[in-house]
Design an enzyme around this catalytic site. Structure first.
Site, PDB file in Angstrom:
ATOM      1  N   SER A   7      -3.154   5.142  -5.266  1.00  0.00           N
ATOM      2  CA  SER A   7      -4.228   5.121  -4.002  1.00  0.00           C
ATOM      3  C   SER A   7      -3.194   6.001  -2.900  1.00  0.00           C
ATOM      4  O   SER A   7      -2.234   5.419  -2.595  1.00  0.00           O
ATOM      5  CB  SER A   7      -4.267   3.863  -3.361  1.00  0.00           C
ATOM      6  OG  SER A   7      -4.567   3.751  -2.112  1.00  0.00           O
ATOM      7  N   HIS A  32      -6.370   8.410  -6.548  1.00  0.00           N
ATOM      8  CA  HIS A  32      -7.187   7.529  -5.836  1.00  0.00           C
ATOM      9  C   HIS A  32      -7.333   7.857  -4.206  1.00  0.00           C
ATOM     10  O   HIS A  32      -6.229   7.736  -3.734  1.00  0.00           O
ATOM     11  CB  HIS A  32      -7.033   6.176  -6.007  1.00  0.00           C
ATOM     12  CG  HIS A  32      -7.946   5.211  -5.844  1.00  0.00           C
ATOM     13  ND1 HIS A  32      -9.257   5.002  -6.493  1.00  0.00           N
ATOM     14  CD2 HIS A  32      -8.205   4.284  -4.653  1.00  0.00           C
ATOM     15  CE1 HIS A  32      -9.785   4.027  -5.700  1.00  0.00           C
ATOM     16  NE2 HIS A  32      -9.145   3.599  -4.623  1.00  0.00           N
ATOM     17  N   ASP A  34      -9.020   6.885  -0.957  1.00  0.00           N
ATOM     18  CA  ASP A  34      -9.745   5.877  -0.109  1.00  0.00           C
ATOM     19  C   ASP A  34     -10.315   6.361   0.863  1.00  0.00           C
ATOM     20  O   ASP A  34      -9.576   6.578   2.079  1.00  0.00           O
ATOM     21  CB  ASP A  34      -8.618   4.666  -0.218  1.00  0.00           C
ATOM     22  CG  ASP A  34      -8.357   3.825  -1.047  1.00  0.00           C
ATOM     23  OD1 ASP A  34      -7.157   3.622  -1.381  1.00  0.00           O
ATOM     24  OD2 ASP A  34      -9.364   3.701  -1.712  1.00  0.00           O
ATOM     25  N   MET A  36     -12.612   5.741   4.405  1.00  0.00           N
ATOM     26  CA  MET A  36     -13.051   4.406   5.110  1.00  0.00           C
ATOM     27  C   MET A  36     -13.691   4.940   6.586  1.00  0.00           C
ATOM     28  O   MET A  36     -13.164   5.800   6.998  1.00  0.00           O
ATOM     29  CB  MET A  36     -11.849   3.706   5.589  1.00  0.00           C
ATOM     30  CG  MET A  36     -11.192   3.066   4.110  1.00  0.00           C
ATOM     31  SD  MET A  36      -9.658   1.910   4.433  1.00  0.00           S
ATOM     32  CE  MET A  36      -8.902   1.635   3.107  1.00  0.00           C
ATOM     33  N   HIS A  65     -12.639   6.729  -3.501  1.00  0.00           N
ATOM     34  CA  HIS A  65     -13.352   5.638  -3.351  1.00  0.00           C
ATOM     35  C   HIS A  65     -14.245   5.662  -1.861  1.00  0.00           C
ATOM     36  O   HIS A  65     -13.218   5.642  -1.067  1.00  0.00           O
ATOM     37  CB  HIS A  65     -12.277   4.603  -3.248  1.00  0.00           C
ATOM     38  CG  HIS A  65     -12.514   3.280  -3.092  1.00  0.00           C
ATOM     39  ND1 HIS A  65     -11.685   1.972  -2.978  1.00  0.00           N
ATOM     40  CD2 HIS A  65     -13.770   2.643  -3.189  1.00  0.00           C
ATOM     41  CE1 HIS A  65     -12.380   0.786  -2.696  1.00  0.00           C
ATOM     42  NE2 HIS A  65     -13.715   1.109  -2.933  1.00  0.00           N
ATOM     43  N   MET A  67     -15.550   4.044   0.918  1.00  0.00           N
ATOM     44  CA  MET A  67     -15.755   2.675   1.757  1.00  0.00           C
ATOM     45  C   MET A  67     -16.490   3.038   2.753  1.00  0.00           C
ATOM     46  O   MET A  67     -15.975   2.978   4.107  1.00  0.00           O
ATOM     47  CB  MET A  67     -14.520   1.829   1.756  1.00  0.00           C
ATOM     48  CG  MET A  67     -14.008   1.355   0.475  1.00  0.00           C
ATOM     49  SD  MET A  67     -12.155   1.007   0.749  1.00  0.00           S
ATOM     50  CE  MET A  67     -11.488   2.586   0.325  1.00  0.00           C
ATOM     51  N   MET A 136     -13.277  -4.682  -6.980  1.00  0.00           N
ATOM     52  CA  MET A 136     -12.224  -4.974  -5.945  1.00  0.00           C
ATOM     53  C   MET A 136     -11.498  -6.222  -6.111  1.00  0.00           C
ATOM     54  O   MET A 136     -12.439  -7.216  -6.500  1.00  0.00           O
ATOM     55  CB  MET A 136     -12.988  -4.800  -4.624  1.00  0.00           C
ATOM     56  CG  MET A 136     -13.446  -3.620  -4.324  1.00  0.00           C
ATOM     57  SD  MET A 136     -12.282  -2.278  -4.394  1.00  0.00           S
ATOM     58  CE  MET A 136     -11.159  -2.703  -2.803  1.00  0.00           C
ATOM     59  N   ASP A 174      -9.036  -2.449  -8.288  1.00  0.00           N
ATOM     60  CA  ASP A 174      -8.207  -1.970  -7.135  1.00  0.00           C
ATOM     61  C   ASP A 174      -8.067  -2.878  -6.149  1.00  0.00           C
ATOM     62  O   ASP A 174      -9.068  -3.723  -5.604  1.00  0.00           O
ATOM     63  CB  ASP A 174      -9.338  -0.793  -6.543  1.00  0.00           C
ATOM     64  CG  ASP A 174      -8.968  -0.382  -5.388  1.00  0.00           C
ATOM     65  OD1 ASP A 174      -9.802   0.793  -4.697  1.00  0.00           O
ATOM     66  OD2 ASP A 174      -7.620  -0.347  -4.781  1.00  0.00           O
TER      67      ASP A 174
HETATM   68  O1  LIG Z   1      -9.539   0.501  -1.808  1.00  0.00           O
HETATM   69  C1  LIG Z   1      -8.495  -0.011  -1.329  1.00  0.00           C
HETATM   70  C2  LIG Z   1      -8.470  -0.933   0.008  1.00  0.00           C
HETATM   71  O2  LIG Z   1      -9.480  -1.192   0.269  1.00  0.00           O
HETATM   72  C3  LIG Z   1      -7.105   0.542  -1.759  1.00  0.00           C
HETATM   73  O3  LIG Z   1      -7.384   1.214  -2.953  1.00  0.00           O
HETATM   74  C4  LIG Z   1      -6.311  -0.541  -2.244  1.00  0.00           C
HETATM   75  O4  LIG Z   1      -5.732  -1.541  -1.365  1.00  0.00           O
HETATM   76  C5  LIG Z   1      -4.911   0.047  -2.666  1.00  0.00           C
HETATM   77  O5  LIG Z   1      -3.698  -0.112  -2.180  1.00  0.00           O
HETATM   78  P1  LIG Z   1      -3.011  -1.484  -2.714  1.00  0.00           P
HETATM   79  O6  LIG Z   1      -2.356  -1.248  -4.015  1.00  0.00           O
HETATM   80  O7  LIG Z   1      -1.756  -1.355  -1.599  1.00  0.00           O
HETATM   81  O8  LIG Z   1      -3.662  -2.882  -2.368  1.00  0.00           O
HETATM   82 CO   LIG Z   2      -9.524   1.938  -3.256  1.00  0.00          CO
END
Ligand SMILES: O=C(CO)[C@H](O)[C@H](O)COP(=O)(O)O
Ligand SMILES: [Co+2]
Length: 217
Positions: A7, A32, A34, A36, A65, A67, A136, A174
């Site tokens: 990520s 990956h 993310d 948001m 991803h 969100m 998740m 994830d």
């Molecule tokens: O979708 C995510 C958070 O919403 C991230 O992909 C996920 O948290 C990755 O970070 P970590 O490995 O530090 O948890």
């Molecule tokens: Co993610």
């Protein structure tokens, strides 16, 4: 074959090109990303302009991803930015079927993500229409959170569904994944592992090598 999808939420954005090179040279094939929006999750990260920049410095597979609420509004923007796969949240789509169809029509692979409290059986109808299901293992919005063991049962459920309805399905997990708990999620059925903090904190090359050893065992 198991996949590590680091990520980039935890990447040093001052040195994207340098960090992308480290990942590529370490044998990472997926990134990956993310995204948001501050409404579906209580955090804002980045969008198509940043993804477009990262696209210029690596050939890796962009596992995006989303969100964000109503992702259908931005499918073309992410396709133009160079996304290879868009994973949308079950909880964020007014019309999930329409969203899935629109991602495919834009030429990308499609995934569905479910939050820890969302039951897997709600995905039953869609499971043979998508390329990936993302389970998740944290409540979405932030990196560096603690792994939630409820994800293990849900991974087992998706794996059983996939064996019956879509044997090619990628099953991604994830949130809070480390070298110490990655074997648990692999055993439960994950074949794509997202890791942010556990890759980017400390020695990235060594962290990636440790993950690869487990994923390729
Ligand atoms: O979708 C995510 C958070 O919403 C991230 O992909 C996920 O948290 C990755 O970070 P970590 O490995 O530090 O948890
Ligand atoms: Co993610």
């Amino acid at each position: 074959m198991n996949i590590l999808s680091p990520s980039l939420l935890s990447i040093d954005f001052n040195h994207i090109e340098r960090n992308a090179k480290v990942l590529d040279e370490a044998g990472v094939k997926w990134f990956h990303l993310d995204v948001m929006d501050g409404t579906f999750v209580r955090n804002i990260s980045f969008g198509p302009p940043v993804i477009k920049c990262i696209r210029k410095v690596t050939d890796s597979f962009f596992d995006v991803h989303l969100m964000i609420n109503e992702p259908i509004r931005y499918i073309d923007a992410f396709a133009d930015a160079g996304a290879d796969m868009l994973t949308v949240h079950y909880e964020a789509c007014k019309d999930l079927q329409e969203t899935i169809d629109a991602v495919k029509a834009a030429g990308m692979k499609v995934g569905i993500a479910v939050n820890p409290e969302t039951p897997v059986h709600w995905l039953e109808y869609y499971i043979n229409q998508v390329d990936m299901v993302l389970i998740m293992s944290v409540n979405p919005g932030f990196g560096g959170q603690k792994f939630m063991p409820i994800a293990l049962t849900k991974l087992q459920e998706v794996k059983a569904l996939a064996e019956e309805r879509n044997p090619e399905l990628l099953i991604e997990v994830d949130g809070g994944i480390t070298v110490d708990n990655v074997q648990d999620v692999l055993d439960a059925g994950a074949n794509v592992v997202v890791a942010g903090s556990a890759v980017f904190k400390g020695d990235k090359k060594a962290n990636i090598a440790a993950f690869m050893e487990k994923l390729n065992a």
